[in-house]
Design an enzyme around this catalytic site. Structure first.
Site: not given
Ligand code: FAD
Length: 396
Positions: A129-131, A134-135, A161, A347, A373, A375
């Protein structure tokens, strides 16, 4: 064909060891580190050493010798059982055990034999993940540029993590952004390398005992053979290489959800019985107390989650393509555990909402299992693509 759900004998010791650790090490300190966010749980040091020792002792079994029926029960089945048992004790602490990082799973999934040997004893976090994303993991903008016998890595990773505790990190970086996803490779980077800095730790809703870090890479030089898999940019194969990691790690996250779910179910059942409501599987659900009926519904969802997890892990051990099944297990288990823990608080009401019990903590801890891993929505997208035979360009 009959399905044999009995555990292979060789895995009993894994289950037993993890169960003991969850009960006698995790549970007594679970609230302490929920309160002391960012404090390293020193109690895990010994466990880390044991995990490392057990891993080398178990190497033969992990190789996955085929049984008489020709099936293999190897490292993936072992990992999900271990994750399930430990997460019953505490998910955040499970993620903090030295030498059991998400990066270790990535190495196991993608490394060649020489790398497996060289990185056998590391504790590796996973940085995708980068700034800016995420997904959409194809949007990696961290770069890796070949320079002589090295690669030079530049970029910033967030939400890593174990990023401040692990001694190595597996970093996703692109060899050539213009080529797209095929150019994304993963690199094993020692945290002590010049140019690697932990910039910040996150404050979170749950799993507070697990550190979540921002890690920066500025002109970080690693040997070229720290690239996992092949350095060739195989446009036809696309994302295949690095994405294989998820086929192994998603069932593990699903197993974590199953372990935490079992803890919440046990506690809910105890509360129901204390209130005089026995769960009776011999009577129709409709003829029982509404809270008991809800309990039985939650329990059946939980069972289904475990079955899907076992299937995905078994397929990985038997080298069957399991992307869809890995996503199914994570989607089902992630949704079930958030539903289950929140229903348990509902409950149990005031008693379950109070910090005197652990249900309120589990309701907070569970949410991450439906986020990292991949959403819930992303898992459903992957399943839909596989079932309908669509590509990622067809179905976004
Ligand atoms: C506690 C914690 C630990 C983590 N550990 C790691 C780690 O060890 N290594 C690492 O690399 N990352 C890690 N992450 C990052 C995590 O994998 C990302 O937060 C996750 O992939 C979601 O990315 P995002 O938060 O940018 O949400 P976004 O990608 O911005 O998504 C926001 C919402 O939009 C939905 N969405 C996005 N795209 C679509 C689509 N095409 N269709 C439908 N819905 C969509 C998503 O499901 C979500 O509900 C961690 C995050 C947390 C909170």
């Amino acid at each position: 064909m009959a399905i044999n759900l009995e555990l292979p004998e060789k895995l009993n010791s894994t289950v037993e060891r993890a169960r003991m650790a969850a009960e006698h090490i995790f549970r007594p300190i679970t609230r302490k580190y929920d309160k002391a966010e960012h404090e390293y749980p020193v109690e895990l040091d010994e466990l880390g050493k044991l995990a490392k020792k057990a891993r080398s002792g178990d190497k033969d079994a992990d190789g996955g010798t085929a049984s008489d029926e020709g099936t293999v029960n190897g490292a993936n089945l072992r990992s999900v059982l271990n994750a399930r048992e430990l997460s019953w004790g505490d998910v955040g602490l499970m993620l903090s055990i030295p030498h059991q990082g998400l990066g270790n799973a990535a190495i196991a999934a993608v490394a060649n034999d020489e790398q497996l040997e060289r990185f056998a004893d590391v504790w590796a976090a996973m940085a995708i993940t980068e700034p800016s994303f995420g997904s959409d993991s194809a949007a990696v903008s961290t770069t890796a540029v070949r320079d002589g016998d090295d690669y030079v890595i530049n970029g910033e990773k967030i939400f890593v993590t174990a990023g401040s505790r692990a001694d190595h990190v597996v970093v996703w970086a692109t060899l050539d952004k213009s080529v797209g996803r095929a150019a994304i490779k993963s690199f094993v980077v020692p945290m002590k390398t010049d140019g690697v800095t932990v910039a910040r730790l996150e404050h979170k809703l749950g799993i507070k005992s697990s550190d979540t870090a921002v890690v920066r890479f500025e002109d970080v030089r690693v040997p070229a053979d720290n690239l996992l898999g092949t350095p060739e940019i195989e446009v036809k194969k696309g994302f295949g290489g690095v994405m294989q990691t998820f086929d192994n790690t998603r069932p593990v996250v699903a197993a974590m959800a199953v372990g935490l779910g079992r803890a919440a179910l046990e506690e809910l059942r105890r509360m129901l019985e204390e209130a005089g409501h026995e769960v009776d599987y011999d009577r129709p659900v409709a003829a029982q107390h509404a809270a008991v009926a809800e309990y039985i519904r939650l329990e059946s969802d939980w069972e289904a989650s475990w079955m899907l997890t076992l299937r995905a892990a078994w397929m990985a051990d038997n080298k069957e393509p399991n992307s869809a099944e890995a996503s199914m297990s994570k989607a089902k288990a992630g949704r079930t555990v958030t539903d289950l823990t929140n229903k348990a608080v509902e409950i149990g009401s005031a008693a379950a909402y109070s910090e005197t019990e652990l249900l309120e903590k589990w309701a907070r801890d569970s949410k991450i299992l439906d986020i990292f891993e991949g959403t819930q929505q992303i898992q459903q997208l992957i399943i839909a693509r596989r079932v309908l035979g669509k590509s990622s360009a067809d179905l976004k």
